[in-house]
Design a protein around this motif. Structure first.
Motif, PDB file in Angstrom:
ATOM      1  N   PRO A 166       9.158   7.752   1.446  1.00 15.16           N
ATOM      2  CA  PRO A 166      10.493   7.800   0.832  1.00 15.16           C
ATOM      3  C   PRO A 166      10.956   6.424   0.380  1.00 15.16           C
ATOM      4  O   PRO A 166      10.815   5.437   1.099  1.00 15.16           O
ATOM      5  CB  PRO A 166      11.385   8.343   1.959  1.00 15.16           C
ATOM      6  N   ASN A 167      11.463   6.361  -0.835  1.00 12.47           N
ATOM      7  CA  ASN A 167      12.094   5.153  -1.381  1.00 12.47           C
ATOM      8  C   ASN A 167      11.153   3.961  -1.485  1.00 12.47           C
ATOM      9  O   ASN A 167      11.597   2.810  -1.497  1.00 12.47           O
ATOM     10  CB  ASN A 167      13.320   4.768  -0.536  1.00 12.47           C
ATOM     11  N   VAL A 168       9.832   4.223  -1.567  1.00 14.76           N
ATOM     12  CA  VAL A 168       8.861   3.142  -1.731  1.00 14.76           C
ATOM     13  C   VAL A 168       7.999   3.457  -2.932  1.00 14.76           C
ATOM     14  O   VAL A 168       7.247   4.437  -2.929  1.00 14.76           O
ATOM     15  CB  VAL A 168       7.964   2.965  -0.492  1.00 14.76           C
ATOM     16  N   GLY A 169       8.084   2.621  -3.973  1.00 16.94           N
ATOM     17  CA  GLY A 169       7.213   2.767  -5.128  1.00 16.94           C
ATOM     18  C   GLY A 169       7.435   4.056  -5.882  1.00 16.94           C
ATOM     19  O   GLY A 169       8.395   4.788  -5.681  1.00 16.94           O
ATOM     20  N   HIS A 170       6.481   4.361  -6.798  1.00 15.63           N
ATOM     21  CA  HIS A 170       6.622   5.548  -7.636  1.00 15.63           C
ATOM     22  C   HIS A 170       6.371   6.824  -6.869  1.00 15.63           C
ATOM     23  O   HIS A 170       6.761   7.897  -7.302  1.00 15.63           O
ATOM     24  CB  HIS A 170       5.684   5.457  -8.842  1.00 15.63           C
ATOM     25  N   HIS A 171       5.691   6.764  -5.701  1.00 18.45           N
ATOM     26  CA  HIS A 171       5.474   7.971  -4.905  1.00 18.45           C
ATOM     27  C   HIS A 171       6.734   8.380  -4.157  1.00 18.45           C
ATOM     28  O   HIS A 171       6.939   9.551  -3.876  1.00 18.45           O
ATOM     29  CB  HIS A 171       4.349   7.750  -3.889  1.00 18.45           C
ATOM     30  N   GLY A 172       7.560   7.404  -3.795  1.00 23.48           N
ATOM     31  CA  GLY A 172       8.663   7.703  -2.903  1.00 23.48           C
ATOM     32  C   GLY A 172       9.999   7.929  -3.580  1.00 23.48           C
ATOM     33  O   GLY A 172      11.023   7.968  -2.919  1.00 23.48           O
ATOM     34  N   SER A 173      10.010   8.065  -4.904  1.00 24.95           N
ATOM     35  CA  SER A 173      11.283   8.224  -5.583  1.00 24.95           C
ATOM     36  C   SER A 173      11.914   9.569  -5.333  1.00 24.95           C
ATOM     37  O   SER A 173      13.114   9.741  -5.499  1.00 24.95           O
ATOM     38  CB  SER A 173      11.080   8.040  -7.089  1.00 24.95           C
ATOM     39  N   ALA A 178       0.814  -1.217   0.000  1.00 24.33           N
ATOM     40  CA  ALA A 178       0.000   0.000   0.000  1.00 24.33           C
ATOM     41  C   ALA A 178       0.845   1.263   0.000  1.00 24.33           C
ATOM     42  O   ALA A 178       0.423   2.312  -0.501  1.00 24.33           O
ATOM     43  CB  ALA A 178      -0.935  -0.007   1.207  1.00 24.33           C
ATOM     44  N   ARG A 179       2.047   1.190   0.562  1.00 27.37           N
ATOM     45  CA  ARG A 179       2.898   2.371   0.651  1.00 27.37           C
ATOM     46  C   ARG A 179       3.339   2.866  -0.721  1.00 27.37           C
ATOM     47  O   ARG A 179       3.673   4.040  -0.895  1.00 27.37           O
ATOM     48  CB  ARG A 179       4.120   2.073   1.522  1.00 27.37           C
ATOM     49  N   ALA A 180       3.330   1.984  -1.709  1.00 21.89           N
ATOM     50  CA  ALA A 180       3.750   2.362  -3.056  1.00 21.89           C
ATOM     51  C   ALA A 180       2.627   3.003  -3.855  1.00 21.89           C
ATOM     52  O   ALA A 180       2.876   3.537  -4.933  1.00 21.89           O
ATOM     53  CB  ALA A 180       4.271   1.125  -3.793  1.00 21.89           C
ATOM     54  N   TYR A 181       1.378   2.979  -3.319  1.00 22.29           N
ATOM     55  CA  TYR A 181       0.238   3.461  -4.092  1.00 22.29           C
ATOM     56  C   TYR A 181      -0.635   4.466  -3.338  1.00 22.29           C
ATOM     57  O   TYR A 181      -1.198   5.371  -3.950  1.00 22.29           O
ATOM     58  CB  TYR A 181      -0.644   2.274  -4.516  1.00 22.29           C
ATOM     59  N   PHE A 182      -0.767   4.313  -2.026  1.00 21.53           N
ATOM     60  CA  PHE A 182      -1.750   5.103  -1.284  1.00 21.53           C
ATOM     61  C   PHE A 182      -1.135   6.060  -0.267  1.00 21.53           C
ATOM     62  O   PHE A 182      -1.854   6.604   0.566  1.00 21.53           O
ATOM     63  CB  PHE A 182      -2.738   4.172  -0.579  1.00 21.53           C
TER      64      PHE A 182
END
Length: 428
Positions: free
Chosen positions: A224-231, A216-220
């Motif tokens: 930081p450093n998780v999925g497209h949100h955290g780049s 869920a951390r990569a989408y919702f």
């Protein structure tokens, strides 16, 4: 919490004084504020009246997909821990439509604009006959996505499908859906959360398609450093740099714009601005489209020299026999820059360069009935609706009241800049 804490403090003080140590200084016990990027398991998730998603955990609350936590009691009086939550969908009912329901043990609390409503809290069985208490999760399911306005209540492996109008319950078990600790409806899709993972499911059949669970951390949330949100590199484009490849509204009032290989729903702005891959909804048109228009519960996608026609609905389906060539379906040769059809009209307006070709959609075979030279040398996309016509050129758009005003000899219109309130972009 106070009743448990005070005796412990007294016992500790007694022990200190008997050992002849100096009296301790008074300190306030602090509860650590959780960080949702640590991979926590949410107790409940629901949108509020304005569409902002609320995430609950152990008496704390996050508003939206980013930002710190706050205590639940700061926004919702009378309740601390939340077991399940949902926002009621019941159009035409001023009593409870868009009201937020929070559940704790065997009680339910109803809020509007974060104000507890008169007569609440109530017992769950009193407000929702046949629904068990001590729920794990709940989610709204409007008519069109479910067969009628409904609420799905989750407890263990059981799903209790509650019909809002008849106040009846049907119990189901969905083996593909894991036991949910919270459930979210977002952009007409349904997500079951368990731990820090989620699984997307169908709200009627419980079917699961695709590779799940996902983090869920990569989408919702923005971690930081998780999925497209955290780049750390993701930025919204400047509004002046936005280029709409296509835009349309279907007969249900859903407005979509397309850019590159992605699309965005504009009529669900209150649920957040988020772009999705177009092949998620229309798998056959992956990689972008040239133009899109809607006509009689169908969406026409023009890509190269082909036309794809989808039946509109909660989920779109490609009509058998498609794609067909542009010439065969609409009587024109490609390429196409933009296309639109106005509500209630049987004409498709196909724009190629500075030429607009009118095609009679009620005729067989379909042929060009009129050609108009436009005052615009190039149009990226166009949208016609009850409030008039918009032509989009780069990061600007031009407004007209009728197609007859588009000709080269008509009065020139001033350009308006695309604004962040319209779509996901940022000011220059």
């Amino acid at each position: 919490m106070t009743q448990l804490f005070l005796p412990l403090c007294v016992a500790c003080l007694a022990l200190v004084f008997t050992s002849a140590a100096p009296p301790p200084t008074t300190q306030t016990a602090e509860v650590a504020i959780p960080d949702r990027c640590d991979g926590i398991e949410f107790d409940a998730i629901t949108p509020d009246e304005q569409g902002k998603q609320l995430f609950f955990k152990d008496g704390f609350l996050w508003k939206g997909f980013r930002g710190p936590a706050q205590r639940v009691a700061e926004s919702f009086s009378g309740i601390g821990r939340v077991d399940a939550a949902f926002r009621m969908h019941r159009e035409g009912s001023t009593e409870d439509h868009d009201h937020v329901y929070l559940f704790q043990d065997h009680m339910v609390f109803r809020y509007f604009n974060q104000t507890l409503q008169d007569g609440f809290p109530k017992k769950v069985e009193q407000e929702f006959p046949g629904v068990p208490c001590h729920l794990d999760a709940a989610v709204e399911c409007p008519k069109g996505e479910c067969t009628a306005d409904s609420v799905l209540f989750f407890k263990g492996s059981e799903v209790h499908h509650y019909d809002v109008a008849t106040r009846t319950v049907k119990k189901k078990e969905w083996p593909q859906v894991p036991p949910c600790t919270s459930v979210l409806r977002w952009m007409e899709h349904y997500y079951c959360f368990q731990g820090n993972n989620f699984t997307r499911f169908h709200p009627v059949t419980g079917g699961v398609e695709g590779a799940y669970p996902k983090d869920a951390r990569a989408y919702f949330m923005d971690c930081p450093n998780v999925g497209h949100h955290g780049s750390g590199d993701h930025k919204l484009p400047l509004c002046s740099e936005v280029k709409l490849d296509a835009i349309t509204s279907d007969d249900a009032g859903k407005t979509y714009f397309f850019t590159g290989s992605h699309y965005m729903r504009l009529d669900t702005i209150r649920d957040g601005k988020h772009a999705f891959p177009a092949n998620r909804m229309w798998p056959e048109v992956a990689g972008g489209v040239d133009a899109v228009f809607s006509y009689q519960d169908k969406m026409y996608f023009i890509k190269g020299d082909q036309v794809f026609i989808y039946l509109s609905g909660a989920h779109y389906s490609l009509i058998e026999g498609y794609p067909k060539t542009l010439q065969e379906e609409l009587g024109v040769q490609g390429p196409v820059d933009a296309a639109f059809a106005c509500p209630g009209d049987h004409t498709a307006h196909i724009i190629q360069g500075d030429q607009m070709k009118d095609v009679d959609l009620s005729a067989t075979p379909r042929t060009v009935t009129k050609v108009t030279t436009l005052r615009h040398a190039k149009v990226d996309s166009a949208l016609c609706g009850p409030d008039g016509l918009k032509l989009f050129v780069g990061g600007s758009y031009y407004e007209y009241t009728a197609t007859g005003e588009l000709g080269a000899g008509q009065v020139e219109r001033l350009a308006s800049a695309i604004a962040p309130s319209m779509m996901a972009c940022r000011r220059d």
